[in-house]
Design a protein around this motif. Structure first.
Motif, mmCIF file in Angstrom:
data_model
loop_
_atom_site.group_PDB
_atom_site.id
_atom_site.type_symbol
_atom_site.label_atom_id
_atom_site.label_comp_id
_atom_site.label_asym_id
_atom_site.label_seq_id
_atom_site.Cartn_x
_atom_site.Cartn_y
_atom_site.Cartn_z
ATOM 1 N N ALA A 127 0.817 -1.212 0.000
ATOM 2 C CA ALA A 127 0.000 0.000 0.000
ATOM 3 C C ALA A 127 0.852 1.263 0.000
ATOM 4 C CB ALA A 127 -0.926 0.007 1.216
ATOM 5 N N ALA A 128 2.089 1.152 0.507
ATOM 6 C CA ALA A 128 2.976 2.324 0.582
ATOM 7 C C ALA A 128 3.742 2.553 -0.710
ATOM 8 C CB ALA A 128 3.962 2.152 1.736
ATOM 9 N N CYS A 129 3.739 1.587 -1.624
ATOM 10 C CA CYS A 129 4.541 1.756 -2.842
ATOM 11 C C CYS A 129 3.764 1.472 -4.121
ATOM 12 C CB CYS A 129 5.797 0.889 -2.785
ATOM 13 S SG CYS A 129 5.498 -0.850 -2.464
ATOM 14 N N VAL A 130 2.471 1.266 -4.009
ATOM 15 C CA VAL A 130 1.643 0.992 -5.175
ATOM 16 C C VAL A 130 0.503 2.000 -5.245
ATOM 17 C CG1 VAL A 130 0.021 -0.644 -6.219
ATOM 18 C CG2 VAL A 130 2.164 -1.470 -5.259
ATOM 19 N N ASP A 139 -20.694 -2.505 -6.348
ATOM 20 C CA ASP A 139 -21.526 -3.310 -5.456
ATOM 21 C C ASP A 139 -21.344 -4.813 -5.686
ATOM 22 O OD1 ASP A 139 -22.707 -1.001 -4.324
ATOM 23 O OD2 ASP A 139 -24.019 -0.843 -6.080
ATOM 24 N N GLY A 140 -20.356 -5.204 -6.488
ATOM 25 C CA GLY A 140 -20.153 -6.619 -6.782
ATOM 26 C C GLY A 140 -18.691 -6.921 -7.031
ATOM 27 N N ALA A 141 -18.389 -7.465 -8.198
ATOM 28 C CA ALA A 141 -17.021 -7.870 -8.524
ATOM 29 C C ALA A 141 -16.171 -6.657 -8.882
ATOM 30 C CB ALA A 141 -17.036 -8.861 -9.695
ATOM 31 N N CYS A 142 -15.177 -6.389 -8.074
ATOM 32 C CA CYS A 142 -14.268 -5.286 -8.374
ATOM 33 C C CYS A 142 -12.839 -5.713 -8.042
ATOM 34 C CB CYS A 142 -14.649 -4.008 -7.643
ATOM 35 S SG CYS A 142 -14.735 -4.147 -5.858
ATOM 36 N N LEU A 143 -11.872 -4.999 -8.608
ATOM 37 C CA LEU A 143 -10.481 -5.398 -8.525
ATOM 38 C C LEU A 143 -9.611 -4.155 -8.496
ATOM 39 C CD1 LEU A 143 -8.465 -7.863 -8.809
ATOM 40 C CD2 LEU A 143 -8.535 -7.429 -11.269
ATOM 41 N N ASP A 144 -8.607 -4.144 -7.607
ATOM 42 C CA ASP A 144 -7.622 -3.065 -7.580
ATOM 43 C C ASP A 144 -6.476 -3.428 -8.515
ATOM 44 O OD1 ASP A 144 -9.073 -1.583 -5.763
ATOM 45 O OD2 ASP A 144 -8.008 -2.331 -4.015
ATOM 46 N N VAL A 145 -6.242 -2.579 -9.516
ATOM 47 C CA VAL A 145 -5.209 -2.816 -10.517
ATOM 48 C C VAL A 145 -4.091 -1.793 -10.313
ATOM 49 C CG1 VAL A 145 -4.706 -3.013 -12.981
ATOM 50 C CG2 VAL A 145 -6.987 -3.609 -12.116
ATOM 51 N N ALA A 146 -2.861 -2.285 -10.158
ATOM 52 C CA ALA A 146 -1.723 -1.395 -9.924
ATOM 53 C C ALA A 146 -1.471 -0.545 -11.161
ATOM 54 C CB ALA A 146 -0.482 -2.217 -9.583
ATOM 55 N N THR A 147 -1.435 0.769 -10.968
ATOM 56 C CA THR A 147 -1.128 1.686 -12.065
ATOM 57 C C THR A 147 0.280 2.261 -11.941
ATOM 58 O OG1 THR A 147 -2.168 3.496 -10.813
ATOM 59 C CG2 THR A 147 -3.546 2.311 -12.407
ATOM 60 N N ARG A 148 0.863 2.132 -10.744
ATOM 61 C CA ARG A 148 2.238 2.601 -10.533
ATOM 62 C C ARG A 148 2.852 1.828 -9.380
ATOM 63 N NH1 ARG A 148 4.170 8.909 -9.583
ATOM 64 N NH2 ARG A 148 6.425 8.509 -9.653
ATOM 65 N N PHE A 149 4.118 1.440 -9.551
ATOM 66 C CA PHE A 149 4.818 0.662 -8.525
ATOM 67 C C PHE A 149 6.200 1.254 -8.330
ATOM 68 C CE2 PHE A 149 7.305 -3.413 -7.581
ATOM 69 C CZ PHE A 149 6.982 -3.395 -6.228
ATOM 70 N N THR A 150 6.479 1.733 -7.108
ATOM 71 C CA THR A 150 7.777 2.354 -6.807
ATOM 72 C C THR A 150 8.385 1.653 -5.589
ATOM 73 O OG1 THR A 150 6.570 4.050 -5.559
ATOM 74 C CG2 THR A 150 7.257 4.607 -7.795
ATOM 75 N N PRO A 151 9.079 0.522 -5.817
ATOM 76 C CA PRO A 151 9.632 -0.264 -4.698
ATOM 77 C C PRO A 151 10.920 0.341 -4.165
ATOM 78 C CG PRO A 151 10.210 -1.289 -6.776
ATOM 79 C CD PRO A 151 9.382 -0.083 -7.121
ATOM 80 N N GLY A 156 8.268 -3.319 -0.486
ATOM 81 C CA GLY A 156 8.263 -3.246 -1.942
ATOM 82 C C GLY A 156 9.531 -3.797 -2.559
ATOM 83 N N ALA A 157 10.685 -3.486 -1.955
ATOM 84 C CA ALA A 157 11.961 -3.974 -2.486
ATOM 85 C C ALA A 157 12.059 -5.489 -2.359
ATOM 86 C CB ALA A 157 13.117 -3.297 -1.751
ATOM 87 N N ARG A 162 12.112 -10.850 -4.671
ATOM 88 C CA ARG A 162 11.714 -12.253 -4.600
ATOM 89 C C ARG A 162 10.926 -12.681 -5.839
ATOM 90 N NH1 ARG A 162 13.321 -15.235 0.009
ATOM 91 N NH2 ARG A 162 14.837 -13.862 0.989
ATOM 92 N N LEU A 163 10.177 -11.763 -6.429
ATOM 93 C CA LEU A 163 9.512 -12.100 -7.678
ATOM 94 C C LEU A 163 10.541 -12.484 -8.734
ATOM 95 C CD1 LEU A 163 6.701 -9.409 -8.194
ATOM 96 C CD2 LEU A 163 6.446 -11.756 -7.417
ATOM 97 N N ARG A 164 11.604 -11.689 -8.825
ATOM 98 C CA ARG A 164 12.592 -11.914 -9.883
ATOM 99 C C ARG A 164 13.482 -13.124 -9.587
ATOM 100 N NH1 ARG A 164 12.273 -8.251 -13.570
ATOM 101 N NH2 ARG A 164 11.446 -6.176 -13.116
ATOM 102 N N ARG A 165 13.890 -13.289 -8.354
ATOM 103 C CA ARG A 165 14.880 -14.319 -8.030
ATOM 104 C C ARG A 165 14.275 -15.669 -7.708
ATOM 105 N NH1 ARG A 165 17.672 -14.503 -3.920
ATOM 106 N NH2 ARG A 165 16.738 -12.957 -2.546
ATOM 107 N N GLU A 166 13.014 -15.679 -7.285
ATOM 108 C CA GLU A 166 12.474 -16.924 -6.739
ATOM 109 C C GLU A 166 11.101 -17.265 -7.286
ATOM 110 O OE1 GLU A 166 11.707 -18.825 -2.274
ATOM 111 O OE2 GLU A 166 12.833 -16.959 -2.497
ATOM 112 N N PHE A 167 10.092 -16.450 -6.964
ATOM 113 C CA PHE A 167 8.715 -16.849 -7.224
ATOM 114 C C PHE A 167 8.394 -16.941 -8.712
ATOM 115 C CE2 PHE A 167 7.894 -14.472 -3.034
ATOM 116 C CZ PHE A 167 8.336 -15.559 -2.306
ATOM 117 N N LEU A 168 8.878 -15.983 -9.521
ATOM 118 C CA LEU A 168 8.566 -15.952 -10.946
ATOM 119 C C LEU A 168 9.819 -16.114 -11.795
ATOM 120 C CD1 LEU A 168 5.963 -13.017 -11.001
ATOM 121 C CD2 LEU A 168 5.615 -15.411 -10.425
ATOM 122 N N ALA A 169 10.818 -16.759 -11.222
ATOM 123 C CA ALA A 169 12.107 -16.869 -11.902
ATOM 124 C C ALA A 169 12.039 -17.735 -13.157
ATOM 125 C CB ALA A 169 13.155 -17.431 -10.950
ATOM 126 N N GLY A 170 11.088 -18.647 -13.246
ATOM 127 C CA GLY A 170 11.011 -19.546 -14.389
ATOM 128 C C GLY A 170 10.364 -18.939 -15.620
#
Length: 400
Positions: A127-130, A139-151, A156-157, A162-170
């Protein structure tokens, strides 16, 4: 466990009595998907995970800080804090704190930062970097979509690292990017359709997703990042969408519902005995679905965990497309004709559930066995609600 899965779909004509039967079957499936006390899409499942996260976060803060603040519910719900708390717990579990790896030190420092922010009432977590925009039905299906990310630092860092090195590395090289106006418009209209088709079930499905990122190929000349959508249990409450899936409302919402259903299963696995104690996904029996080619970039055989996750998704997708067909929303988007999509998803769900009857023996916990039996029980009811169509091959967009 013998699963009552029908061999072929019941067919209905256009008489009034058949139409009524279709409507009632669809309604019963939706009600069961929502209200089952263990596996339904009630928001209580997501709430239980967030309550557990709150306890873990505050226990970690007590261990790391001499005078910690108490994290509130909003902090514990933050996907970055949920991810960080799992990493921090793993760091502290039996570790020698004098010989931590640099990445573990970074995790614990970020966790201390969460505690300091909680104490001071300052923003923390993603919440502090997105910056995000909410799309869909208020009143029903809604979604928060990131428009800016400053880690810049902290949560955030660690999240990006971890996204790059581990979770989504493949995955092929990728970058987080801002959604275009067209992407947001497709999501907006798609989520409105989800609310129209699913009612309160739509909001409950998305209760397990806190944030969506658009993830593009690192090379701006490449249209696709190599996947349509993605989620990972290590990053709870976050989904990633490829820009090529956000070109139309049905394409967009199918991928959102697909990943939201995965996120629901991740939460179930945290609170229920879905797999037996000691289950190791990479050691489980495997089978390649007939629609996957060995030449696919991800064409290796599926284990029990992935087979269950896919069966869970396809039951929900079939129910969604049946409901859209009943509403008359057919042929509106190339590759995403609801009657054809409904039949395709049902066929895949049937194959996956039958496969789990064999593949899952000795791999499931008690709740996992009940989950598979529940999905199997839904298939005949859902099959009776399917529209009577003869879909031509190649009329549907590819499904994972």
């Amino acid at each position: 466990m013998a699963l009552p899965v029908p061999d072929r779909l019941p067919r209905h004509g256009h008489e009034g009595s058949a139409a009524t039967m279709v409507e009632l079957a669809s309604t019963r499936v939706h009600r069961e998907l929502y209200s089952h006390p263990v596996f339904g899409s009630t928001p209580a499942i997501a709430q239980a995970c967030e309550d557990g996260s709150l306890q873990v976060v505050n226990a970690l803060l007590d261990a790391l800080l001499p005078d910690p603040g108490r994290a509130g519910v909003d902090v514990a719900r933050d996907p970055g804090v949920r991810m960080l708390s799992r990493l921090a717990f793993r760091c502290l579990d039996g570790a020698d704190l004098s010989h931590l790896a640099p990445g573990d030190v970074e995790v614990l420092q970020a966790m201390i930062g969460v505690g300091a922010a909680a104490r001071d009432g300052a923003p923390t977590g993603l919440a502090a970097c997105v910056e995000a925009r909410r799309v869909g039905d208020p009143d029903g299906a809604c979604l928060d979509v990131a428009t800016r990310f400053t880690p810049l630092d902290g949560v955030g860092a660690v999240f990006e690292d971890r996204l790059r090195r581990e979770f989504l590395a493949g995955l092929p090289p990728w970058r987080l990017t801002a959604p275009t106006h067209e992407h947001l418009a497709a999501l907006e209209e798609g989520l409105q359709l989800l609310s129209l088709a699913f009612g309160k079930l739509a909001d409950a499905c998305l209760a397990h997703v806190r944030l969506a990122f658009v993830m593009a190929a690192a090379d701006s000349k490449v249209r696709s990042p190599g996947f349509g959508s993605f989620s990972a249990d290590e990053v709870p409450g976050v989904i990633f969408l490829g820009p090529q899936t956000l070109v139309g409302p049905l394409a967009a919402v199918e991928h959102v519902l697909h990943e939201a259903t995965h996120c629901k299963l991740y939460d179930l696995c945290l609170t229920r005995s879905v797999f037996r104690a000691g289950h190791v996904p990479f050691d489980s029996p495997r089978r390649t679905p007939p629609w996957r080619s060995p030449d696919d970039i991800d064409g290796h055989p599926w284990g029990v965990d992935r087979t269950l996750a896919a069966a869970h998704v396809y039951v929900h997708l079939a129910a969604f497309y049946v409901a859209l067909t009943e509403l008359g929303h057919v042929g509106a988007e190339p590759g995403y004709d609801p009657p054809s999509r409904a039949r395709l998803c049902w066929d895949r769900a049937r194959w996956l559930v039958r496969t789990l009857d064999d593949l899952g023996r000795g791999q499931m916990g008690s709740d996992g066995e009940e989950l598979v039996a529940w999905l199997a029980d839904l298939l005949p009811e859902l099959g009776s609600a399917l529209p009577s169509i003869d879909s031509a091959p190649g009329t549907s967009a590819p499904l994972d």
